[in-house]
Design a protein around this motif. Sequence first.
Motif, PDB file in Angstrom:
ATOM      1  N   PRO A   1       0.823  -1.223   0.000  1.00  0.00           N
ATOM      2  CA  PRO A   1       0.000   0.000   0.000  1.00  0.00           C
ATOM      3  C   PRO A   1       0.855   1.270   0.000  1.00  0.00           C
ATOM      4  CG  PRO A   1      -0.241  -1.199   2.079  1.00  0.00           C
ATOM      5  CD  PRO A   1       0.559  -2.068   1.178  1.00  0.00           C
ATOM      6  N   GLN A   2       0.686   2.084  -1.024  1.00  0.00           N
ATOM      7  CA  GLN A   2       1.412   3.340  -1.165  1.00  0.00           C
ATOM      8  C   GLN A   2       0.428   4.408  -1.640  1.00  0.00           C
ATOM      9  OE1 GLN A   2       4.514   3.782  -0.235  1.00  0.00           O
ATOM     10  NE2 GLN A   2       5.209   1.654  -0.057  1.00  0.00           N
ATOM     11  N   ILE A   3       0.861   5.673  -1.543  1.00  0.00           N
ATOM     12  CA  ILE A   3      -0.002   6.789  -1.936  1.00  0.00           C
ATOM     13  C   ILE A   3       0.335   7.237  -3.361  1.00  0.00           C
ATOM     14  CG2 ILE A   3      -0.590   9.199  -1.422  1.00  0.00           C
ATOM     15  CD1 ILE A   3      -0.061   8.313   1.601  1.00  0.00           C
ATOM     16  N   TYR A   4      -0.712   7.462  -4.125  1.00  0.00           N
ATOM     17  CA  TYR A   4      -0.601   7.901  -5.519  1.00  0.00           C
ATOM     18  C   TYR A   4      -1.506   9.108  -5.708  1.00  0.00           C
ATOM     19  CZ  TYR A   4       1.329   3.220  -6.413  1.00  0.00           C
ATOM     20  OH  TYR A   4       2.097   2.098  -6.395  1.00  0.00           O
ATOM     21  N   ARG A   5      -1.389   9.762  -6.856  1.00  0.00           N
ATOM     22  CA  ARG A   5      -2.391  10.770  -7.202  1.00  0.00           C
ATOM     23  C   ARG A   5      -2.701  10.664  -8.688  1.00  0.00           C
ATOM     24  NH1 ARG A   5       0.440  16.816  -7.110  1.00  0.00           N
ATOM     25  NH2 ARG A   5       1.549  16.584  -9.079  1.00  0.00           N
ATOM     26  N   ILE A   6      -3.918  11.090  -9.015  1.00  0.00           N
ATOM     27  CA  ILE A   6      -4.395  11.035 -10.394  1.00  0.00           C
ATOM     28  C   ILE A   6      -5.133  12.344 -10.677  1.00  0.00           C
ATOM     29  CG2 ILE A   6      -6.549   9.871  -9.665  1.00  0.00           C
ATOM     30  CD1 ILE A   6      -6.496   8.337 -12.324  1.00  0.00           C
ATOM     31  N   PRO A   7      -5.038  12.915 -11.882  1.00  0.00           N
ATOM     32  CA  PRO A   7      -5.853  14.102 -12.176  1.00  0.00           C
ATOM     33  C   PRO A   7      -7.334  13.798 -11.916  1.00  0.00           C
ATOM     34  CG  PRO A   7      -4.258  13.730 -13.928  1.00  0.00           C
ATOM     35  CD  PRO A   7      -4.195  12.529 -13.022  1.00  0.00           C
ATOM     36  N   ALA A   8      -8.066  14.755 -11.362  1.00  0.00           N
ATOM     37  CA  ALA A   8      -9.457  14.513 -10.971  1.00  0.00           C
ATOM     38  C   ALA A   8     -10.342  14.183 -12.172  1.00  0.00           C
ATOM     39  CB  ALA A   8     -10.007  15.726 -10.225  1.00  0.00           C
ATOM     40  N   THR A   9      -9.854  14.513 -13.365  1.00  0.00           N
ATOM     41  CA  THR A   9     -10.614  14.182 -14.572  1.00  0.00           C
ATOM     42  C   THR A   9     -10.159  12.847 -15.159  1.00  0.00           C
ATOM     43  OG1 THR A   9      -9.015  15.532 -15.760  1.00  0.00           O
ATOM     44  CG2 THR A   9     -11.115  16.562 -15.222  1.00  0.00           C
ATOM     45  N   GLY A  10      -9.266  12.160 -14.452  1.00  0.00           N
ATOM     46  CA  GLY A  10      -8.715  10.898 -14.942  1.00  0.00           C
ATOM     47  C   GLY A  10      -7.405  11.143 -15.665  1.00  0.00           C
ATOM     48  N   GLY A  11      -6.663  10.068 -15.911  1.00  0.00           N
ATOM     49  CA  GLY A  11      -5.387  10.220 -16.606  1.00  0.00           C
ATOM     50  C   GLY A  11      -4.294   9.410 -15.938  1.00  0.00           C
ATOM     51  N   ALA A  12      -3.056   9.871 -16.107  1.00  0.00           N
ATOM     52  CA  ALA A  12      -1.903   9.103 -15.629  1.00  0.00           C
ATOM     53  C   ALA A  12      -1.727   9.248 -14.128  1.00  0.00           C
ATOM     54  CB  ALA A  12      -0.645   9.582 -16.343  1.00  0.00           C
ATOM     55  N   THR A  13      -1.490   8.114 -13.436  1.00  0.00           N
ATOM     56  CA  THR A  13      -1.249   8.174 -12.003  1.00  0.00           C
ATOM     57  C   THR A  13       0.232   8.422 -11.744  1.00  0.00           C
ATOM     58  OG1 THR A  13      -0.978   5.783 -11.924  1.00  0.00           O
ATOM     59  CG2 THR A  13      -3.137   6.642 -11.362  1.00  0.00           C
ATOM     60  N   GLU A  14       0.475   9.022 -10.581  1.00  0.00           N
ATOM     61  CA  GLU A  14       1.842   9.357 -10.185  1.00  0.00           C
ATOM     62  C   GLU A  14       2.028   8.860  -8.762  1.00  0.00           C
ATOM     63  OE1 GLU A  14       4.167  13.506  -9.081  1.00  0.00           O
ATOM     64  OE2 GLU A  14       2.262  13.594 -10.150  1.00  0.00           O
ATOM     65  N   ARG A  15       3.075   8.083  -8.517  1.00  0.00           N
ATOM     66  CA  ARG A  15       3.311   7.578  -7.162  1.00  0.00           C
ATOM     67  C   ARG A  15       3.920   8.682  -6.304  1.00  0.00           C
ATOM     68  NH1 ARG A  15       6.149   1.818  -5.435  1.00  0.00           N
ATOM     69  NH2 ARG A  15       6.447   2.370  -3.247  1.00  0.00           N
ATOM     70  N   ILE A  16       3.414   8.836  -5.056  1.00  0.00           N
ATOM     71  CA  ILE A  16       3.856   9.914  -4.175  1.00  0.00           C
ATOM     72  C   ILE A  16       4.788   9.399  -3.083  1.00  0.00           C
ATOM     73  CG2 ILE A  16       3.086  11.745  -2.594  1.00  0.00           C
ATOM     74  CD1 ILE A  16       2.243  12.262  -5.461  1.00  0.00           C
ATOM     75  N   THR A  17       4.466   8.257  -2.470  1.00  0.00           N
ATOM     76  CA  THR A  17       5.301   7.735  -1.380  1.00  0.00           C
ATOM     77  C   THR A  17       6.141   6.555  -1.872  1.00  0.00           C
ATOM     78  OG1 THR A  17       3.504   6.292  -0.631  1.00  0.00           O
ATOM     79  CG2 THR A  17       3.716   8.410   0.477  1.00  0.00           C
ATOM     80  N   PHE A  18       7.373   6.484  -1.395  1.00  0.00           N
ATOM     81  CA  PHE A  18       8.282   5.402  -1.783  1.00  0.00           C
ATOM     82  C   PHE A  18       8.946   4.737  -0.587  1.00  0.00           C
ATOM     83  CE2 PHE A  18       7.902   7.977  -5.574  1.00  0.00           C
ATOM     84  CZ  PHE A  18       7.832   7.040  -6.584  1.00  0.00           C
ATOM     85  N   ASP A  19       9.094   5.480   0.522  1.00  0.00           N
ATOM     86  CA  ASP A  19       9.794   4.921   1.689  1.00  0.00           C
ATOM     87  C   ASP A  19       8.857   4.034   2.498  1.00  0.00           C
ATOM     88  OD1 ASP A  19      12.016   6.302   0.965  1.00  0.00           O
ATOM     89  OD2 ASP A  19      11.644   8.004   2.318  1.00  0.00           O
ATOM     90  N   GLY A  20       9.310   2.843   2.863  1.00  0.00           N
ATOM     91  CA  GLY A  20       8.510   1.973   3.706  1.00  0.00           C
ATOM     92  C   GLY A  20       7.536   1.134   2.912  1.00  0.00           C
ATOM     93  N   SER A  21       6.881   0.185   3.601  1.00  0.00           N
ATOM     94  CA  SER A  21       6.012  -0.775   2.925  1.00  0.00           C
ATOM     95  C   SER A  21       4.544  -0.565   3.235  1.00  0.00           C
ATOM     96  CB  SER A  21       6.402  -2.194   3.332  1.00  0.00           C
ATOM     97  OG  SER A  21       6.241  -2.341   4.729  1.00  0.00           O
ATOM     98  N   TYR A  22       4.206   0.538   3.933  1.00  0.00           N
ATOM     99  CA  TYR A  22       2.799   0.776   4.273  1.00  0.00           C
ATOM    100  C   TYR A  22       2.596   2.275   4.480  1.00  0.00           C
ATOM    101  CZ  TYR A  22      -1.779  -0.318   6.391  1.00  0.00           C
ATOM    102  OH  TYR A  22      -3.128  -0.428   6.675  1.00  0.00           O
ATOM    103  N   ASN A  23       2.129   2.953   3.455  1.00  0.00           N
ATOM    104  CA  ASN A  23       1.818   4.391   3.535  1.00  0.00           C
ATOM    105  C   ASN A  23       0.389   4.582   3.041  1.00  0.00           C
ATOM    106  OD1 ASN A  23       4.481   5.512   4.342  1.00  0.00           O
ATOM    107  ND2 ASN A  23       5.125   4.614   2.394  1.00  0.00           N
ATOM    108  N   VAL A  24      -0.489   5.042   3.945  1.00  0.00           N
ATOM    109  CA  VAL A  24      -1.917   5.073   3.629  1.00  0.00           C
ATOM    110  C   VAL A  24      -2.561   6.389   4.084  1.00  0.00           C
ATOM    111  CG1 VAL A  24      -2.122   2.540   3.774  1.00  0.00           C
ATOM    112  CG2 VAL A  24      -2.526   3.935   5.813  1.00  0.00           C
TER     113      VAL A  24
END
Lengths: 183, 423
Positions: B304-327
């Motif tokens: 589980p990691q945090i991502y973001r996506i444009p609110a109208t849809g589109g390409a996702t971008e990963r935000i968190t990389f450190d650790g194995s559980y970021n929610v």
Amino acid sequence: MPTAKFSRKLLSALSLALILAACSSQPPAPEQNAAGVESRTPANMDRSATTAPVESFDPMSVAALKDPRSPLSKRSIYFDYDSYIVKDEFQSLLVAHAKFLAANSNMKILIQGNADERGSREYNLALAQKRADAVKKSLSLLGTPESQMESVSLGEEKPVCTESTEACWAQNRRGDILYSGEY
Amino acid sequence: MKIKFLPLAFALGLGLIIPTAHAQLRVEITGAGANRLPVAIADFAGERAISQAITSVVRADLDRSGMFRLIDGAGVLSDKANPPFADLKQRGADAVAAGSTTETGNGRFETRMRLFDVIKQNTLDMEAYVHTSTQLRATAHRIADTIYEKLIGEPGMFSTRIAYVVKSTGRYELQIADADGANAQPALASREPIISPAWSPDGSKLAYVSFEAKKPIVYVHDIATAKRYVAANFKGSNSAPAWAPDGKRLAVVLSKDGGSQLYIVNANGSSATRLATSSGIDTEPRFSADGQFIYFTSDRGGSPQIYRIPATGGATERITFDGSYNVTPRPSPDGKSMAYITRTNGRFQLALMDLATKQTQLLTDSAKDESPSFAPNGRMILYATEVGGRGVLATVSSDGHVKQKLSVQASDVREPAWGPLAK
């Protein structure tokens, strides 16, 4: 003995739930049926063994669902931490349910996924949904049609065991099969 | 000078909800910030004639914010005369609030507040508030907001409200309280769990997930009328509501098409449009303040990691990389940072990430943090944690310096959500 302790806890939880149900001024809503959990405990098995009639039973009848001699009375599939893989040891249980659903096409099931308490509630809701979905997929591969099944999640919200121990958490990482009339 | 009338309609609206017995949340300050502004809040002339003192609430608000150091010993000071500037300066106060409360008839009162600059010896602000005896705390919060805004230069958050869920044996109650935990009112009671309350941007509604139908369903609840409707009830599970800044749409998580996936529904319950597709779990959507992005949790990368996506849809971008559980991503009101929960050595802790530099900071030293929620001015974060096996609410300043706990006696409190600024 941990199992005896567990069943005693369950019984007291159940009686407490009954008392609360009786006392509550809330609009009537059927209590959550913790199906499979009751029949899994050795205490219940023993009592049923001594009181159940000795005659044979029809393994495909609705009565078999709650008969401790039937594999259909086993309703719970347990999962590893952070996992939604159905382990091989539950295959025979799922085969029994798939056969029953094939023989009783009017019956439907609700598969409720559960998670232990650790971490985010919403992530656990999704994780438990994955578990319910995994049970549904296993049954689907055994021939059960989608129209007979719904998989939903209770997340970490309905634990059968409330202590913060691995033994307890293992009980809560679970998928339960409920039949028509039980939910 | 401005005259402010407290909104009676709002008070009446809340009064429609049937009150039940419940303990008031209690504030415990366990830390203190570094550069706090020294301010004296004098007792207001005439306020003792009313049962509950206004200025004690003002002081508690300012203290809790972590932005002020309260200077004692100013005594009773009226707004009608200059305060003893030399004495206050000697005590170390940079500013002082004086005031008066007088009865104006028909059960109404007028409270005046005058804020002085002790160093320059001039008046910074004068306000008057017309209120009833049941609006003393509300008046005090308004005064604290005024002082905060004049001295800090940004809006205060003392007049806002918080929502949270109280669990007692076999009963779940969605409650709404003032931001200081006082004046708690139940909005909904159920024998089945309630989770994930989310305030509409105008503060008039709460979306939440209820299990009363034996599965999770998303409801929208109008606070003033206590009426509610179903916003998402599809086959499978419906959860994790998040309001779009326009208040007309909700991001939700549905499992109707298999898996837990992100959808946008109209807040009136009509239509459901899929936002993203993954083979794993996508959940906990949350709009950025500008409405441009939706932050969410996904296990698409294996953990589980945090991502973001444009609110109208589109390409996702990963935000968190450190650790194995970021929610549980919660973008800040100014869009510059993100609060979230991270797991380190089996502990779940509240963390803050600077979205530009990706630098992260643990804000707590607890082990079971959940559900962070920013104050509308972004200066504090409300979250759930556990003390002695019991769920409690806590706040921490966004710099991590000032912490406090809010607790209900003999109850389990969880799922806090900080409401928006009063409109």
